[in-house]
Motif scaffolding. Structure first.
Motif, PDB file in Angstrom:
ATOM      1  N   GLN A 269       0.829  -1.202   0.000  1.00 36.80           N
ATOM      2  CA  GLN A 269       0.000   0.000   0.000  1.00 36.80           C
ATOM      3  C   GLN A 269       0.861   1.248   0.000  1.00 36.80           C
ATOM      4  O   GLN A 269       2.021   1.224   0.381  1.00 36.80           O
ATOM      5  CB  GLN A 269      -0.926   0.023   1.222  1.00 36.80           C
ATOM      6  CG  GLN A 269      -0.218   0.173   2.564  1.00 36.80           C
ATOM      7  CD  GLN A 269       0.173   1.607   2.906  1.00 36.80           C
ATOM      8  OE1 GLN A 269      -0.556   2.549   2.582  1.00 36.80           O
ATOM      9  NE2 GLN A 269       1.339   1.793   3.538  1.00 36.80           N
ATOM     10  N   LYS A 270       0.272   2.353  -0.425  1.00 39.68           N
ATOM     11  CA  LYS A 270       0.903   3.665  -0.295  1.00 39.68           C
ATOM     12  C   LYS A 270      -0.170   4.738  -0.348  1.00 39.68           C
ATOM     13  O   LYS A 270      -1.088   4.675  -1.173  1.00 39.68           O
ATOM     14  CB  LYS A 270       1.930   3.919  -1.410  1.00 39.68           C
ATOM     15  CG  LYS A 270       2.726   5.192  -1.200  1.00 39.68           C
ATOM     16  CD  LYS A 270       3.691   5.065  -0.040  1.00 39.68           C
ATOM     17  CE  LYS A 270       4.224   6.408   0.423  1.00 39.68           C
ATOM     18  NZ  LYS A 270       3.239   7.171   1.231  1.00 39.68           N
ATOM     19  N   THR A 271      -0.056   5.707   0.557  1.00 43.05           N
ATOM     20  CA  THR A 271      -0.960   6.850   0.576  1.00 43.05           C
ATOM     21  C   THR A 271      -0.245   8.067   0.001  1.00 43.05           C
ATOM     22  O   THR A 271       0.972   8.067  -0.175  1.00 43.05           O
ATOM     23  CB  THR A 271      -1.397   7.178   2.010  1.00 43.05           C
ATOM     24  OG1 THR A 271      -0.226   7.526   2.771  1.00 43.05           O
ATOM     25  CG2 THR A 271      -2.099   5.993   2.658  1.00 43.05           C
ATOM     26  N   VAL A 282      -3.195   3.754  -3.044  1.00 43.52           N
ATOM     27  CA  VAL A 282      -3.109   2.563  -3.895  1.00 43.52           C
ATOM     28  C   VAL A 282      -2.833   1.366  -2.994  1.00 43.52           C
ATOM     29  O   VAL A 282      -2.150   1.481  -1.982  1.00 43.52           O
ATOM     30  CB  VAL A 282      -1.994   2.676  -4.967  1.00 43.52           C
ATOM     31  CG1 VAL A 282      -2.281   3.837  -5.904  1.00 43.52           C
ATOM     32  CG2 VAL A 282      -0.618   2.836  -4.339  1.00 43.52           C
ATOM     33  N   MET A 283      -3.379   0.211  -3.370  1.00 42.42           N
ATOM     34  CA  MET A 283      -3.200  -0.998  -2.567  1.00 42.42           C
ATOM     35  C   MET A 283      -3.240  -2.245  -3.431  1.00 42.42           C
ATOM     36  O   MET A 283      -3.844  -2.249  -4.505  1.00 42.42           O
ATOM     37  CB  MET A 283      -4.315  -1.120  -1.512  1.00 42.42           C
ATOM     38  CG  MET A 283      -4.299  -0.094  -0.420  1.00 42.42           C
ATOM     39  SD  MET A 283      -5.513  -0.478   0.873  1.00 42.42           S
ATOM     40  CE  MET A 283      -7.057  -0.253  -0.019  1.00 42.42           C
ATOM     41  N   GLN A 284      -2.595  -3.270  -2.934  1.00 43.37           N
ATOM     42  CA  GLN A 284      -2.816  -4.620  -3.431  1.00 43.37           C
ATOM     43  C   GLN A 284      -3.359  -5.391  -2.244  1.00 43.37           C
ATOM     44  O   GLN A 284      -2.782  -5.346  -1.147  1.00 43.37           O
ATOM     45  CB  GLN A 284      -1.511  -5.242  -3.927  1.00 43.37           C
ATOM     46  CG  GLN A 284      -1.712  -6.597  -4.590  1.00 43.37           C
ATOM     47  CD  GLN A 284      -1.188  -7.752  -3.734  1.00 43.37           C
ATOM     48  OE1 GLN A 284      -1.056  -7.645  -2.520  1.00 43.37           O
ATOM     49  NE2 GLN A 284      -0.893  -8.862  -4.371  1.00 43.37           N
ATOM     50  N   ALA A 285      -4.504  -6.022  -2.406  1.00 42.87           N
ATOM     51  CA  ALA A 285      -5.145  -6.699  -1.275  1.00 42.87           C
ATOM     52  C   ALA A 285      -5.897  -7.932  -1.744  1.00 42.87           C
ATOM     53  O   ALA A 285      -6.376  -7.997  -2.886  1.00 42.87           O
ATOM     54  CB  ALA A 285      -6.112  -5.745  -0.572  1.00 42.87           C
ATOM     55  N   GLY A 289     -11.769 -13.650  -2.224  1.00 44.03           N
ATOM     56  CA  GLY A 289     -11.098 -14.744  -2.908  1.00 44.03           C
ATOM     57  C   GLY A 289     -10.264 -14.322  -4.093  1.00 44.03           C
ATOM     58  O   GLY A 289      -9.785 -15.163  -4.855  1.00 44.03           O
ATOM     59  N   ARG A 290     -10.076 -12.995  -4.257  1.00 49.12           N
ATOM     60  CA  ARG A 290      -9.317 -12.489  -5.391  1.00 49.12           C
ATOM     61  C   ARG A 290      -8.136 -11.634  -4.928  1.00 49.12           C
ATOM     62  O   ARG A 290      -8.177 -11.029  -3.854  1.00 49.12           O
ATOM     63  CB  ARG A 290     -10.212 -11.619  -6.288  1.00 49.12           C
ATOM     64  CG  ARG A 290     -11.186 -12.408  -7.147  1.00 49.12           C
ATOM     65  CD  ARG A 290     -12.100 -11.468  -7.893  1.00 49.12           C
ATOM     66  NE  ARG A 290     -12.577 -12.038  -9.140  1.00 49.12           N
ATOM     67  CZ  ARG A 290     -13.454 -11.450  -9.939  1.00 49.12           C
ATOM     68  NH1 ARG A 290     -13.932 -10.257  -9.640  1.00 49.12           N
ATOM     69  NH2 ARG A 290     -13.839 -12.039 -11.059  1.00 49.12           N
ATOM     70  N   GLN A 291      -7.088 -11.606  -5.733  1.00 45.21           N
ATOM     71  CA  GLN A 291      -5.956 -10.712  -5.497  1.00 45.21           C
ATOM     72  C   GLN A 291      -6.224  -9.449  -6.302  1.00 45.21           C
ATOM     73  O   GLN A 291      -6.220  -9.472  -7.541  1.00 45.21           O
ATOM     74  CB  GLN A 291      -4.666 -11.379  -5.961  1.00 45.21           C
ATOM     75  CG  GLN A 291      -3.404 -10.851  -5.313  1.00 45.21           C
ATOM     76  CD  GLN A 291      -3.159 -11.452  -3.950  1.00 45.21           C
ATOM     77  OE1 GLN A 291      -3.956 -11.280  -3.052  1.00 45.21           O
ATOM     78  NE2 GLN A 291      -2.054 -12.170  -3.807  1.00 45.21           N
ATOM     79  N   LEU A 292      -6.480  -8.338  -5.609  1.00 48.59           N
ATOM     80  CA  LEU A 292      -6.929  -7.127  -6.281  1.00 48.59           C
ATOM     81  C   LEU A 292      -5.919  -5.993  -6.181  1.00 48.59           C
ATOM     82  O   LEU A 292      -5.166  -5.890  -5.214  1.00 48.59           O
ATOM     83  CB  LEU A 292      -8.257  -6.655  -5.674  1.00 48.59           C
ATOM     84  CG  LEU A 292      -9.417  -7.651  -5.690  1.00 48.59           C
ATOM     85  CD1 LEU A 292     -10.631  -7.032  -5.021  1.00 48.59           C
ATOM     86  CD2 LEU A 292      -9.742  -8.090  -7.110  1.00 48.59           C
ATOM     87  N   ILE A 293      -5.948  -5.137  -7.192  1.00 53.08           N
ATOM     88  CA  ILE A 293      -5.199  -3.882  -7.174  1.00 53.08           C
ATOM     89  C   ILE A 293      -6.231  -2.762  -7.165  1.00 53.08           C
ATOM     90  O   ILE A 293      -7.159  -2.743  -7.970  1.00 53.08           O
ATOM     91  CB  ILE A 293      -4.283  -3.753  -8.399  1.00 53.08           C
ATOM     92  CG1 ILE A 293      -3.150  -4.780  -8.312  1.00 53.08           C
ATOM     93  CG2 ILE A 293      -3.714  -2.344  -8.511  1.00 53.08           C
ATOM     94  CD1 ILE A 293      -2.281  -4.850  -9.546  1.00 53.08           C
ATOM     95  N   ASP A 308     -13.938   5.277   0.695  1.00 53.27           N
ATOM     96  CA  ASP A 308     -14.125   4.755  -0.667  1.00 53.27           C
ATOM     97  C   ASP A 308     -13.628   3.310  -0.776  1.00 53.27           C
ATOM     98  O   ASP A 308     -14.270   2.470  -1.429  1.00 53.27           O
ATOM     99  CB  ASP A 308     -13.384   5.632  -1.682  1.00 53.27           C
ATOM    100  CG  ASP A 308     -14.135   6.915  -1.987  1.00 53.27           C
ATOM    101  OD1 ASP A 308     -15.264   7.074  -1.486  1.00 53.27           O
ATOM    102  OD2 ASP A 308     -13.588   7.762  -2.723  1.00 53.27           O
ATOM    103  N   ALA A 309     -12.494   3.030  -0.153  1.00 63.27           N
ATOM    104  CA  ALA A 309     -11.976   1.660  -0.163  1.00 63.27           C
ATOM    105  C   ALA A 309     -12.957   0.716   0.522  1.00 63.27           C
ATOM    106  O   ALA A 309     -13.179  -0.415   0.070  1.00 63.27           O
ATOM    107  CB  ALA A 309     -10.617   1.607   0.527  1.00 63.27           C
TER     108      ALA A 309
END
Length: 329
Positions: A269-271, A282-285, A289-293, A308-309
């Motif tokens: 992540q980064k703010t 921005v994040m990768q999480a 059940g999914r790997q999301l950007i 919003d997230a």
């Protein structure tokens, strides 16, 4: 100003009156010579309060997204971010999109590219770097907890740049690159081109400049690459760290409160924030059940990017539940 002048005149008249002590004076009146049984009369002094005239609030600076009218674009989740983008990292399927090609200032999201260039340079992480006057913010004149003369390892500088968004740390990393800051920024832009980030341009390594710009689609490519670097995953998702600054141990914390939320499984992540960019994230999480950007740019409001997230997370969860129910039917 009239109120201030009247009060000031009242004060000067009080001081001028004989036998009356000034309210602002620290000296005591001299006692008169009387017998022991005689008590000098005490005069009550009315204090005068000078009130400051009200100062008009400084109007908020419009973000690039507001000027471009991007906030007027409707979306089904009523997000406060003018730009939003959610991508399945494994399939490249775009799950949610709002103004994905808009090119905007990205603030401290810049530091993800800074970190990637530093790691790929192969420079030793245990090398000592010193914060100097050259690392002073001349763009926004912000301060820093890293005083000039502070010496830390390159690894610690990288940690603070990603976790706490320390601008002087990020600048020192770029300045200590072979060839100096100019060569470092050139390497940032070269890396962006190699990743296919056609809408991205950097002028410095911190994100304080509004000329560091990108699009959500481009930033998704950057997150995809940086999330595959174990060191960057670990440092960006670190919640806090104690760093020795001289003889003191100073506590630094993450700028992203979602890292403490048990409902989130964040891999990177980064703010970011400057006035021209609004709130960015921005994040990768892993979710549903999914790997999301996930990319959020130009969000209006103190906690709006986090909200919003959360809206996206709940929406994706409901989508998964609907799909499961449809399958059973």
């Amino acid at each position: 100003m009239k109120t201030f002048a009247a009060a000031l005149l009242s004060l000067s008249l009080t001081v001028a009156l004989p036998g009356v002590a000034s309210a602002a004076s620290d000296t005591k009146p001299k006692a008169t010579k009387t017998s022991a049984k005689t008590v000098a009369p005490t005069r009550k002094v009315r204090s005068v309060v000078l009130r400051k005239t009200a100062v008009a609030a400084t109007p908020a600076v419009a973000t690039f997204g507001q000027v471009a009218g991007l906030h007027e674009v409707d979306d089904p989740l009523s997000l406060k971010s003018s730009v939003a983008y959610v991508l399945d990292q494994n399939t490249n399927e775009v799950l949610f999109s709002k103004n994905p090609q808009a090119v905007l200032p990205i603030a401290s999201i810049t530091k993800l590219m800074t970190a990637l260039v530093v790691v790929e340079s192969g420079l030793p992480m245990d090398e000592k770097l010193t914060v100097t006057e050259e690392d002073r913010d001349t763009e926004k004149n912000t301060g820093s907890r890293l005083a000039f003369g502070t010496t830390l390892t390159r690894g610690d500088m990288l940690h603070l740049a990603l976790m706490s968004s320390e601008n002087r740390a990020a600048h020192a990393l770029g300045r200590n690159y072979p060839g100096g800051l100019e060569a470092f920024v050139a390497a940032m832009n070269a890396k962006a081109i190699s990743l296919g980030m056609a809408d991205t341009h950097y002028v410095e390594p911190t994100g304080l400049s509004s000329r560091n710009q990108s699009s959500a689609a481009d930033l998704a490519k950057l997150v995809n690459v940086t999330s595959q670097v174990p060191l960057l995953r670990d440092l960006s998702t670190s919640r806090e760290a104690r760093v020795a600054l001289g003889k003191r141990l100073v506590q630094f914390r993450s700028t992203n409160g979602l890292l403490s939320n048990p409902l989130w499984d964040i891999g990177l992540q980064k703010t970011g924030f400057i006035n021209e960019a609004g709130k960015c994230l921005v994040m990768q999480a892993r979710m549903a059940g999914r790997q999301l950007i996930m990319v959020f740019l130009d969000s209006s409001g103190k906690a709006s990017r986090i909200a919003d997230a959360e809206r996206i997370r709940k929406w994706l969860s409901s989508q998964g539940e609907s799909a499961t129910a449809s399958t059973k039917l």
